[in-house]
Write an enzyme that holds these catalytic residues in place. Structure first.
Site, short mmCIF file in Angstrom:
data_model
loop_
_atom_site.label_atom_id
_atom_site.label_comp_id
_atom_site.label_asym_id
_atom_site.label_seq_id
_atom_site.Cartn_x
_atom_site.Cartn_y
_atom_site.Cartn_z
N CYS A 46 100.78 7.90 26.74
CA CYS A 46 101.92 8.28 27.58
C CYS A 46 102.34 9.73 27.39
O CYS A 46 103.01 10.30 28.25
CB CYS A 46 103.10 7.35 27.30
N HIS A 78 109.18 10.52 30.53
CA HIS A 78 108.08 9.59 30.80
C HIS A 78 108.70 8.27 31.24
O HIS A 78 109.65 7.78 30.64
CB HIS A 78 107.23 9.39 29.54
N ASN A 113 105.18 1.86 34.95
CA ASN A 113 104.78 2.84 33.93
C ASN A 113 103.32 3.22 34.18
O ASN A 113 102.43 2.38 34.01
CB ASN A 113 104.98 2.21 32.55
O1 UT7 Z 1 105.11 3.77 27.71
C1 UT7 Z 1 104.94 3.71 26.34
C2 UT7 Z 1 106.18 3.36 25.64
N1 UT7 Z 1 106.59 2.03 25.99
C3 UT7 Z 1 107.84 1.67 25.80
O2 UT7 Z 1 108.63 2.48 25.38
C4 UT7 Z 1 108.22 0.23 26.09
C5 UT7 Z 1 109.23 -0.24 25.09
N2 UT7 Z 1 109.57 -1.64 25.19
C6 UT7 Z 1 110.14 -2.22 26.27
O3 UT7 Z 1 110.30 -1.58 27.29
C7 UT7 Z 1 110.63 -3.64 26.18
O4 UT7 Z 1 110.54 -4.07 24.83
C8 UT7 Z 1 109.88 -4.63 27.10
C9 UT7 Z 1 110.24 -4.37 28.53
C10 UT7 Z 1 108.38 -4.49 26.89
C11 UT7 Z 1 110.28 -6.08 26.79
O5 UT7 Z 1 111.68 -6.23 26.88
P1 UT7 Z 1 112.48 -6.93 25.71
O6 UT7 Z 1 113.88 -6.92 26.11
O7 UT7 Z 1 112.13 -6.22 24.43
O8 UT7 Z 1 111.93 -8.41 25.74
P2 UT7 Z 1 111.13 -9.24 24.61
O9 UT7 Z 1 109.75 -8.74 24.47
O10 UT7 Z 1 111.97 -9.30 23.38
O11 UT7 Z 1 111.09 -10.68 25.25
C12 UT7 Z 1 112.29 -11.42 25.47
C13 UT7 Z 1 111.93 -12.74 26.12
C14 UT7 Z 1 110.88 -13.53 25.35
O12 UT7 Z 1 111.20 -14.89 25.46
P3 UT7 Z 1 111.95 -15.66 24.26
O13 UT7 Z 1 111.07 -15.51 23.07
O14 UT7 Z 1 113.27 -14.97 24.11
O15 UT7 Z 1 112.06 -17.05 24.78
C15 UT7 Z 1 109.62 -13.26 26.11
O16 UT7 Z 1 108.67 -14.27 25.98
O17 UT7 Z 1 111.39 -12.52 27.43
C16 UT7 Z 1 110.12 -13.19 27.53
N3 UT7 Z 1 109.26 -12.40 28.42
C17 UT7 Z 1 109.26 -12.54 29.76
N4 UT7 Z 1 109.92 -13.36 30.58
C18 UT7 Z 1 109.67 -13.24 31.90
C19 UT7 Z 1 108.39 -11.42 28.08
N5 UT7 Z 1 107.81 -10.92 29.17
C20 UT7 Z 1 108.33 -11.59 30.23
C21 UT7 Z 1 108.13 -11.53 31.61
N6 UT7 Z 1 108.82 -12.36 32.42
N7 UT7 Z 1 107.26 -10.63 32.17
#
Ligand code: UT7
Length: 334
Positions: A114, A261, A291
């Site tokens: 990135c 980014h 992204n």
């Molecule tokens: O470009 C390079 C740099 N990248 C970044 O900076 C990205 C940084 N990270 C993020 O943007 C976020 O962490 C994400 C968008 C990737 C994820 O968001 P989050 O708020 O951290 O969600 P999470 O991974 O903690 O997941 C929360 C819940 C989980 O369910 P439980 O365990 O709470 O029941 C996941 O299984 O959301 C679930 N989940 C989804 N639900 C519906 C994960 N992906 C999805 C999805 N649709 N696509």
């Protein structure tokens, strides 16, 4: 010493729009979750056979070259950033040289995820500062869609990424316009927190993967420890923006436009709030494109410029964070 300026910008995204609702038909996800967590409404995916990383880079480049007014013969060097090359090797820089019909100029491939475009810009800037080159084509292009795990298992990553390309012509400046500074960083300790581990010569090569015939193998799909990456991103974005401002004796109030980014709208909004910037001082388009890794900054920079949001004399800040971890900033006097 010479200075460089951006003399032309262009971007290209494939026509194929993939909405959140489209994704919810093939994996367990929904529009509400994706928008709330990332701000993304839709992204572009290539249609196989129509576009590649190289062809998208070529299309973006042609626009940037035309807008720069620089003739193809006057291009001295290519720097191409991508994590999704057409081939394992050679990188797409040489393919771009061929497709654009450029002279046998050097073509350098950059793989800093990135942060790739800011790294590429920094390298090009140094070549212009020393006087070695006058016009350098800096390109970033990504095809993410073909490498994603489009099943429920991959939903935490696959909904985020999109395809696209951006290009900038960097030229020796003949006025006050300049890239004032670039700052580049890495922290390999966290390499595996956001990575595609296979195929690779240090682990498992293609033949090993095929021989294993393991349906649970996820090693060739991107893995991201989302919350860990998020926490580091907001810290490093802030640090590297401040580092750039301080190096140039600038204040936050001097920023006319911040192009972060496009990793996650929540990250951009966090940074905006932290720096106290107004809505018209930060440009985001992740809503439309997701992204696009290295391509996200040149795509956003081009759109902001096309919309008249960047004017001569403005102080423009580029900032990136991503896999590696790597992070970087560029402070530009437009
Ligand atoms: O470009 C390079 C740099 N990248 C970044 O900076 C990205 C940084 N990270 C993020 O943007 C976020 O962490 C994400 C968008 C990737 C994820 O968001 P989050 O708020 O951290 O969600 P999470 O991974 O903690 O997941 C929360 C819940 C989980 O369910 P439980 O365990 O709470 O029941 C996941 O299984 O959301 C679930 N989940 C989804 N639900 C519906 C994960 N992906 C999805 C999805 N649709 N696509």
């Amino acid at each position: 010493m010479f200075h460089s300026k951006i003399s032309g910008l262009g971007f290209y995204v494939p026509d194929n729009v993939v909405t959140n609702d489209d994704l919810s038909k093939i994996m367990d996800t929904n529009d509400e979750w994706i928008q709330e967590r990332t701000g993304i409404q839709e992204r572009r995916h290539i249609v196989r056979g129509q576009d590649t990383t190289t062809t998208m880079g070529v299309k973006a480049s042609k626009i940037a070259i035309e807008r720069s007014g620089i003739s193809y013969d006057a291009i001295d060097f290519i720097v191409f950033a991508t994590i999704s090359p057409d081939y394992y090797f050679p990188g797409p820089g040489v393919a771009l040289q061929k497709e654009l019909g450029l002279n046998t100029v050097g073509a350098l491939d950059i793989r800093n995820q990135c942060s790739g475009f800011v790294y590429a810009l920094s390298v090009a800037d140094q070549f212009i500062k020393t006087g070695m080159y006058k016009n350098i084509l800096v390109v970033a292009s990504e095809v993410q869609s073909l490498g994603l795990d489009m099943t429920d298992r991959g939903r935490g990553v696959s909904v985020i990424f999109g395809d696209g390309a951006g290009a900038a012509m960097l030229s020796r400046s003949d006025d006050d316009s300049a890239i004032l500074s670039t700052h580049l960083h890495s922290e390999g300790e966290h390499a595996k927190e956001l990575a595609v581990l296979a195929p690779g010569m240090g682990g498992r090569w293609v033949t090993d993967i095929l021989a294993d015939k393991n349906p649970d193998d996820e090693s060739y799909f991107p893995y991201m420890n989302g919350q860990f990456v998020f926490k580091h991103a907001v810290v490093r974005f802030s640090e590297v923006i401040n580092e750039g401002l301080q190096a140039n004796n600038l204040l936050v109030s001097d920023i006319d436009m911040l192009i972060p980014h496009q990793a996650n709208l929540r990250i951009s909004q966090f940074i905006q709030k932290k720096f106290g910037l107004k809505d018209d001082q930060v440009f985001n388009n992740i809503q439309k494109y997701g992204n696009t890794t290295a391509a996200s900054i040149p795509i956003a920079l081009t759109e902001a410029w096309e919309q008249g949001k960047i004017k001569k004399g403005d102080t423009v800040v580029l900032a990136a964070f991503g896999s590696g971890f790597t992070w970087a900033s560029a402070i530009i006097k437009w």
